[in-house]
Design a protein around this motif. Sequence first.
Motif, short mmCIF file in Angstrom:
data_model
loop_
_atom_site.label_atom_id
_atom_site.label_comp_id
_atom_site.label_asym_id
_atom_site.label_seq_id
_atom_site.Cartn_x
_atom_site.Cartn_y
_atom_site.Cartn_z
N VAL A 92 0.85 -1.20 0.00
CA VAL A 92 0.00 0.00 0.00
C VAL A 92 0.88 1.25 0.00
CG1 VAL A 92 -1.72 1.31 1.30
CG2 VAL A 92 -1.88 -1.19 1.18
N TYR A 93 1.90 1.23 0.83
CA TYR A 93 2.85 2.35 0.94
C TYR A 93 3.54 2.61 -0.40
CZ TYR A 93 6.98 4.78 2.96
OH TYR A 93 7.98 5.67 3.27
N GLU A 134 2.68 1.49 -3.60
CA GLU A 134 1.80 1.81 -4.72
C GLU A 134 1.03 3.12 -4.52
OE1 GLU A 134 1.72 0.17 -7.53
OE2 GLU A 134 3.13 -1.36 -6.83
N GLY A 135 0.71 3.43 -3.28
CA GLY A 135 -0.12 4.59 -3.02
C GLY A 135 0.61 5.90 -2.78
N ILE A 136 1.89 5.81 -2.38
CA ILE A 136 2.63 7.03 -2.03
C ILE A 136 3.97 7.14 -2.75
CG2 ILE A 136 3.72 8.31 -0.15
CD1 ILE A 136 1.64 7.21 1.73
N PRO A 173 3.78 7.11 -6.87
CA PRO A 173 3.21 8.37 -7.37
C PRO A 173 4.16 9.56 -7.18
CG PRO A 173 1.54 7.14 -6.20
CD PRO A 173 2.83 6.42 -5.97
N PHE A 210 3.85 14.24 -1.88
CA PHE A 210 4.07 12.80 -1.69
C PHE A 210 5.38 12.53 -0.95
CE2 PHE A 210 0.96 11.99 -5.22
CZ PHE A 210 0.14 11.14 -4.50
#
Length: 221
Positions: free
Chosen positions: A28-29, A31-33, A36, A52
């Motif tokens: 999650v860390y 792919e999400g932050i 990006p 970010f």
Amino acid sequence: MDVSSLYPSLAIANRFYPEHLGEEFIDVYNEGIVKPRLTAKKAGDKVMADGFKLSANSVYGKSNSEFSWLYDPLYTLKTTLAGQLSLCMLSEKLMINVEDLTMLQINTDGLTVIIPKTEKRKLFDLCTEWEKETGLGLEYVAYDKMVIRDVNNYISVTNKGKIKRKGAFVTYEQMLDEGSYHKSLSQSIVPEAVEKYFLHGVPVEDTIMKSTNIYEFCKTF
């Protein structure tokens, strides 16, 4: 050479995560932050990249705060030691194998060296080898000049003419441009005079005596 997004990269490469959040936290860390942020940086989107970056780095910082939902001191320690040992590994690899290398400085996420131009290929090959071994990535910049007080306070000029200032060398104008109003604006005549002396050969006395801005001579406590 600097490690790209050191703390987030260490966590992802080594699968570090706060124990109470589980290993799925890493994906999650990432792919999400983290991804990006790198995408925005490459695209030149400074607002998104900076936002970010703050989010990505705060995971490491908050992991050592007992008031945070990310609190896990072991995660903090793992990240810190992995970073220190990885940079020591890189510096040792370069110092042993690159002829006539001078180590100028090593900080938290990178190092600066002077080498003969004939050794550039060997240096890049060794760095690539290190990247494969650690899972980390390096970014490079070449300097024409560096004026160093210590590892966290210096001014440098890249081979493309870009000036980089750190710590005590940051000027009043740069802090205003960056919106760094939380930093001390005291004695701003000092970095201005030092920069003009080292980069343009202007005597320190000339810069000081010609200044008509009283605020450049003020100091806060």
